[in-house]
Design an enzyme around this catalytic site. Structure first.
Site, short mmCIF file in Angstrom:
data_model
loop_
_atom_site.label_atom_id
_atom_site.label_comp_id
_atom_site.label_asym_id
_atom_site.label_seq_id
_atom_site.Cartn_x
_atom_site.Cartn_y
_atom_site.Cartn_z
N THR A 14 0.63 -1.21 0.15
CA THR A 14 -0.30 -0.29 0.33
C THR A 14 0.75 1.11 -0.15
O THR A 14 -0.02 2.28 -0.39
CB THR A 14 -0.78 -0.21 1.15
OG1 THR A 14 -1.49 -1.13 1.25
CG2 THR A 14 -1.73 1.02 1.40
N SER A 61 1.08 -7.48 -0.96
CA SER A 61 2.18 -8.67 -0.29
C SER A 61 1.25 -9.66 0.21
O SER A 61 1.57 -10.89 0.70
CB SER A 61 2.73 -7.62 1.08
OG SER A 61 1.72 -7.77 1.77
N THR A 94 1.47 -4.43 4.50
CA THR A 94 1.36 -4.48 5.78
C THR A 94 0.71 -6.27 5.90
O THR A 94 0.90 -6.73 6.91
CB THR A 94 0.32 -3.96 6.23
OG1 THR A 94 -0.87 -3.91 5.82
CG2 THR A 94 1.03 -1.97 6.06
N ASP A 95 -0.25 -6.55 5.03
CA ASP A 95 -0.26 -7.62 5.01
C ASP A 95 0.10 -9.30 5.50
O ASP A 95 -0.63 -9.92 6.37
CB ASP A 95 -1.46 -8.10 3.64
CG ASP A 95 -2.48 -6.88 3.53
OD1 ASP A 95 -2.95 -6.43 4.91
OD2 ASP A 95 -3.60 -6.98 2.51
#
Ligand code: SIN
Length: 316
Positions: A14, A61, A94-95
């Site tokens: 992101t 990700s 972030t995932d």
């Protein structure tokens, strides 16, 4: 004295996301803006010293792959070995950030800082969080004495061993659980609360000395995660066994308890030679082992990190 470089490796996420409207913080496409553009948009990046920039991948990700992990670990090890490099910053979605962070800590065991950073808002947002996170990550990478893989988000430093994404939307999306954060970044100053992740953890060092071996691997061990819940059965485990799974991590309830039907299937799998590990689906705490346990616990690792650990053990 000539100041050392910080290497910034881009992988997407992101932080590199683009939306049609500046007011849209969720309807964006991740991994659109190149790392060179992201860095160029923050004039303060070079203030503390020189940076080298490289785009290693450009992905959301959620789609992280073993191939990208192997490439990334290869570049991290390459730059860590250079005497002119003080540390590395990696921009990441972030995932799955916590999985990559743990993987790199185990495989690279860096004696210099490797700092993963990210954003919850795309680069096109009215008030993006990425630029500040990147600046904070650079401050950590330049911190004398820093070492190991850490994550920096919303002014907080987390160890790769403890970090977990805990929020779907808020900017401060990560937690270190009951271990607590490693420290904070405040106006460029690092306030450390506990020790940097050690280059060699308490658990056995995985003997993957040649990252090139990883890059050459066409097939990684198949390790899957199953979960215990009300009404669970052994069906998923049985199906995975027919697909040739080599390792299973179970996200157990509470202190490692399992629905009896799922437990029976897991014990059968273990008896047939499949490696089975019990983690907990609780966010805080760890599975506390007790006499008579038939399935080994994850040694405090969350289910996704226990899976990385088992993958590496099977590779070893
Ligand atoms: C990703 O993980 O690549 C997308 C989501 C994010 O970075 O917050």
């Amino acid at each position: 004295m000539k100041r050392q470089n910080i290497v910034i490796l881009g992988t997407g996420g992101t932080i590199a996301g683009r939306a049609v409207s500046t007011s849209d913080n969720i309807g964006y496409t991740a991994a659109q803006v190149g790392i060179d553009q992201l860095v160029a948009a923050i004039p303060a990046v070079g203030d503390a010293g020189p940076v080298l920039i490289e785009q290693v991948a450009q992905i959301d990700s959620k789609d992280m792959s073993f191939t990208v992990w192997a490439q990334l670990a290869g570049r991290v090890n390459h730059f860590l070995a250079r005497p002119d490099v003080q540390g590395i910053v990696i921009t990441h979605g972030t995932d799955t950030l916590e999985e990559t962070a743990y993987f790199l800590q185990r495989v690279c065991q860096p004696g210099k800082p490797v700092v993963l950073t990210c954003a919850m808002r795309p680069a096109t947002a009215l008030a993006p969080d990425g630029p500040q996170n990147l600046l904070d990550a650079l401050s950590v990478a330049r911190q004398p004495g820093a070492q190991g893989v850490v994550a920096v988000c919303a002014g907080t430093i987390h160890s790769a061993l403890d970090v977990q994404k805990v929020h779907t939307y808020q900017l401060d999306a990560f937690s270190s659980g009951d271990a607590g954060p490693l420290g904070y970044v405040e106006e460029g100053a690092v306030r450390l609360l506990r020790n940097w992740p050690l280059a060699i953890e308490g658990r056995a060092k995985v003997a993957i000395n040649h990252i090139a071996d990883l890059a050459r691997l066409t097939e990684w061990p198949r390790v899957e995660i199953v979960m215990s819940y009300a009404g669970a059965s052994g069906m998923v485990v049985e199906a995975l066994l027919t697909q040739g799974v080599q390792g299973l991590v179970v996200a157990a309830t509470g202190n490692g308890t399992l629905h009896h039907a799922l437990e029976a299937a897991l014990l059968k799998a273990q008896a047939s030679g499949i490696k089975v590990v019990r983690a907990t689906r609780c966010l805080n705490g760890r599975v506390l082992p007790k006499p008579g346990d038939t399935l080994p616990d994850s040694n405090g690792l969350s289910p996704v990190k226990a899976r990385v650990d088992l993958l590496l053990r099977l590779l070893d």
